[in-house]
Scaffold this active site. Structure first.
Site, PDB file in Angstrom:
ATOM      1  N   CYS A 135      -9.080  49.813  83.031  1.00 50.06           N
ATOM      2  CA  CYS A 135     -10.140  49.458  81.958  1.00 50.06           C
ATOM      3  C   CYS A 135     -10.885  48.484  82.072  1.00 50.06           C
ATOM      4  CB  CYS A 135      -9.679  48.959  80.387  1.00 50.06           C
ATOM      5  SG  CYS A 135      -8.748  47.619  80.961  1.00 50.06           S
TER       6      CYS A 135
ATOM      7  N   HIS B  34      -7.422  45.203  76.184  1.00 50.06           N
ATOM      8  CA  HIS B  34      -8.181  46.415  77.381  1.00 50.06           C
ATOM      9  C   HIS B  34      -8.811  46.113  76.679  1.00 50.06           C
ATOM     10  CE1 HIS B  34      -8.978  50.717  77.767  1.00 50.06           C
ATOM     11  NE2 HIS B  34      -9.631  50.814  76.025  1.00 50.06           N
TER      12      HIS B  34
ATOM     13  N   HIS C 128     -14.973  54.050  78.178  1.00 54.50           N
ATOM     14  CA  HIS C 128     -13.912  52.874  78.611  1.00 54.50           C
ATOM     15  C   HIS C 128     -12.909  53.419  78.942  1.00 54.50           C
ATOM     16  CE1 HIS C 128     -11.408  54.017  75.066  1.00 54.50           C
ATOM     17  NE2 HIS C 128     -11.768  54.900  74.921  1.00 54.50           N
TER      18      HIS C 128
END
Length: 199
Positions: A105, A158, A170
């Site tokens: 990510c 994240h 993402h």
């Protein structure tokens, strides 16, 4: 032969009239209008199945890319950002990497920001969080970062790039680079904050 040429000219004329009716007048005032313009006819006759350029003068291509991202085009979004995100869609997830053969990510976010804005971001989602200007969820804009954690007191794990309409891009463990919605139960539950990168 003569009839074929006439049919082609008539079809081109219809497409052009549709294009000029659909193209909002406001586009001339948008930042997209100052970008290099792509000809609708060159797109139609180039043989490309999916046009690469996304410009205000080519609303058909713009709408197609916006559709791939799951957002509604308003012709004010950052053209380069949308193009770049689309070019990364489907890249597999690979922890610790940041290339189109695989990325995690934060690797995805750092590469997109470097490609689009020439900005070098911190490599981890936690470090990114400390270096952005925090913004309220209802004030998010295209290009802001969205951060997630698994509950109060837990570390950020994240990060993604906010697009619009509640959608963000993402790289997820279970599918690689994709577009998801902040309204999905998992992301709604784990959303922590949004941040704006100084550019």
């Amino acid at each position: 032969m003569k009839n074929s040429i006439l049919y082609c000219l008539a079809a081109a004329s219809m497409v052009l009239s549709f294009f000029f009716e659909k193209n909002p007048a406001a586009n001339s005032a948008s930042p997209l209008a100052t970008t290099q313009q792509a000809s609708l006819l060159s797109t139609l006759f180039s043989g490309e199945e999916e046009p690469r350029l996304l410009t205000a003068s080519d609303s058909v291509a713009y709408d197609k890319v916006a559709h791939r991202l799951g957002i509604e085009a308003s012709y004010t979004e950052d053209k380069s950002l949308l193009e770049t995100v689309v070019s990364w869609l489907g890249t597999p997830y690979r922890y610790g990497s940041n290339s189109k053969s695989g990325t995690d990510c934060s690797g995805f976010v750092t590469r997109v920001f470097k490609e689009v804005y020439g900005v070098t971001l911190q490599r981890s989602s936690r470090s990114m969080f400390t270096s952005v200007k925090h913004v309220q969820k209802d004030e998010m804009q295209t290009g802001d970062l969205v951060f997630f954690r698994r509950g109060p007191g837990q570390p950020i794990y994240h990060v993604g790039i906010y697009l619009k309409d509640g959608k963000f891009a993402h790289s997820a463990c279970g599918g690689g680079v994709m577009v998801s919605s902040l309204n999905q139960a998992y992301y709604s539950r784990n959303f922590y904050a949004a941040g704006r990168v100084e550019r």
